[in-house]
Design a protein around this motif. Sequence first.
Motif, short mmCIF file in Angstrom:
data_model
loop_
_atom_site.label_atom_id
_atom_site.label_comp_id
_atom_site.label_asym_id
_atom_site.label_seq_id
_atom_site.Cartn_x
_atom_site.Cartn_y
_atom_site.Cartn_z
N VAL A 64 16.67 -56.28 22.46
CA VAL A 64 16.74 -57.35 21.47
C VAL A 64 18.20 -57.61 21.14
O VAL A 64 19.05 -56.72 21.26
CB VAL A 64 15.95 -57.03 20.17
CG1 VAL A 64 14.47 -56.93 20.44
CG2 VAL A 64 16.48 -55.79 19.51
N ILE A 65 18.48 -58.83 20.74
CA ILE A 65 19.83 -59.25 20.40
C ILE A 65 19.86 -59.59 18.92
O ILE A 65 18.98 -60.29 18.42
CB ILE A 65 20.24 -60.50 21.21
CG1 ILE A 65 20.17 -60.24 22.70
CG2 ILE A 65 21.61 -61.01 20.80
CD1 ILE A 65 21.21 -59.32 23.23
N THR A 66 20.88 -59.13 18.22
CA THR A 66 21.07 -59.50 16.82
C THR A 66 22.30 -60.38 16.73
O THR A 66 23.37 -60.01 17.21
CB THR A 66 21.23 -58.26 15.94
OG1 THR A 66 20.06 -57.45 16.07
CG2 THR A 66 21.38 -58.65 14.47
N LEU A 67 22.11 -61.54 16.14
CA LEU A 67 23.20 -62.49 15.94
C LEU A 67 23.46 -62.64 14.45
O LEU A 67 22.52 -62.76 13.66
CB LEU A 67 22.84 -63.86 16.51
CG LEU A 67 22.67 -63.95 18.01
CD1 LEU A 67 21.21 -64.14 18.35
CD2 LEU A 67 23.47 -65.10 18.55
N ASN A 68 24.72 -62.66 14.11
CA ASN A 68 25.13 -62.95 12.74
C ASN A 68 25.79 -64.32 12.80
O ASN A 68 26.88 -64.47 13.33
CB ASN A 68 26.11 -61.88 12.24
CG ASN A 68 26.58 -62.14 10.83
OD1 ASN A 68 26.64 -63.28 10.37
ND2 ASN A 68 26.95 -61.09 10.14
N THR A 87 21.55 -63.25 9.51
CA THR A 87 21.22 -62.42 10.65
C THR A 87 19.92 -62.90 11.31
O THR A 87 18.94 -63.19 10.63
CB THR A 87 21.07 -60.96 10.21
OG1 THR A 87 22.27 -60.56 9.55
CG2 THR A 87 20.84 -60.05 11.40
N PHE A 88 19.96 -62.96 12.65
CA PHE A 88 18.80 -63.37 13.45
C PHE A 88 18.60 -62.35 14.56
O PHE A 88 19.58 -61.86 15.13
CB PHE A 88 19.02 -64.76 14.06
CG PHE A 88 19.25 -65.84 13.05
CD1 PHE A 88 18.18 -66.58 12.55
CD2 PHE A 88 20.53 -66.11 12.59
CE1 PHE A 88 18.40 -67.58 11.61
CE2 PHE A 88 20.75 -67.10 11.65
CZ PHE A 88 19.68 -67.84 11.16
N THR A 89 17.36 -62.05 14.88
CA THR A 89 17.05 -61.13 15.96
C THR A 89 16.13 -61.85 16.94
O THR A 89 15.16 -62.49 16.54
CB THR A 89 16.36 -59.86 15.43
OG1 THR A 89 17.20 -59.28 14.43
CG2 THR A 89 16.13 -58.86 16.53
N THR A 90 16.45 -61.72 18.22
CA THR A 90 15.65 -62.40 19.25
C THR A 90 15.78 -61.66 20.57
O THR A 90 16.52 -60.68 20.68
CB THR A 90 16.08 -63.88 19.38
OG1 THR A 90 15.15 -64.57 20.19
CG2 THR A 90 17.48 -64.00 19.97
N GLN A 113 26.57 -56.47 16.38
CA GLN A 113 25.95 -57.79 16.33
C GLN A 113 26.91 -58.81 16.92
O GLN A 113 28.12 -58.68 16.80
CB GLN A 113 25.64 -58.20 14.88
CG GLN A 113 24.73 -57.28 14.14
CD GLN A 113 24.54 -57.69 12.69
OE1 GLN A 113 25.24 -58.55 12.17
NE2 GLN A 113 23.58 -57.07 12.03
N TYR A 114 26.33 -59.85 17.53
CA TYR A 114 27.15 -60.98 17.97
C TYR A 114 27.41 -61.86 16.75
O TYR A 114 26.47 -62.34 16.12
CB TYR A 114 26.42 -61.79 19.04
CG TYR A 114 26.35 -61.10 20.37
CD1 TYR A 114 27.40 -61.20 21.28
CD2 TYR A 114 25.24 -60.35 20.72
CE1 TYR A 114 27.33 -60.57 22.51
CE2 TYR A 114 25.16 -59.73 21.95
CZ TYR A 114 26.22 -59.83 22.84
OH TYR A 114 26.15 -59.21 24.05
#
Length: 194
Positions: free
Chosen positions: A6-10, A15-18, A48-49
């Motif tokens: 899974v990828i976590t983006l800030n 914060t979003f996880t996808t 996180q990205y």
Amino acid sequence: MSNPEVITLNVGGMTFTTLPSTLLRFPESKFGHMLEGSDRDFRIVNGQYFVDRDGTLFSYVLDYLRTSQLILPSDFSDYERLQREADFYQISSLAEQLGQESFYRPRMEILEVRFLLQESHSLFRVFCSCNSTIEALADRIVMYVEQPMGVQGWSFPYSSQKPMAPIPLQRPSHHDLMFQCGTDYSTGDQFGAR
């Protein structure tokens, strides 16, 4: 980062996880370069990205990545900003869809105008569900305060001889504007607003 499940983006603090596969749904987008580590707009911070963009609008971008459909709330009005985000992320199909005139068709708006009069003060407030309508109104409404003048502080309403000074509208949020007018007897000043 080495192929996480899974990828976590800030995005601008949100914060979003996808899944990586969701981000790669449109291979020509910036997300492929992000996962390769070759996009300078994305930085890895605390695992996180991070990208310095609008997180609220990104939620619609991510939904589009997940479903390939653009579904927006009925009161949505930030089409140009969302198109700018689609351009930034290089999701051409989303940007093209937002660029079509049919997307700018009139939508139902809620417009509420309140006027409150208390003794010597009045409050005028306009609320609208569409922030672009409020922006247009704010550009067209100008309030002027009549400065006191005349013999012993006595003045006549709407006299063309009184100097007028513009006063700024208050903007509590991007959905409303307000202004107050009246006479402030506590300081002994008398003024009118129009």
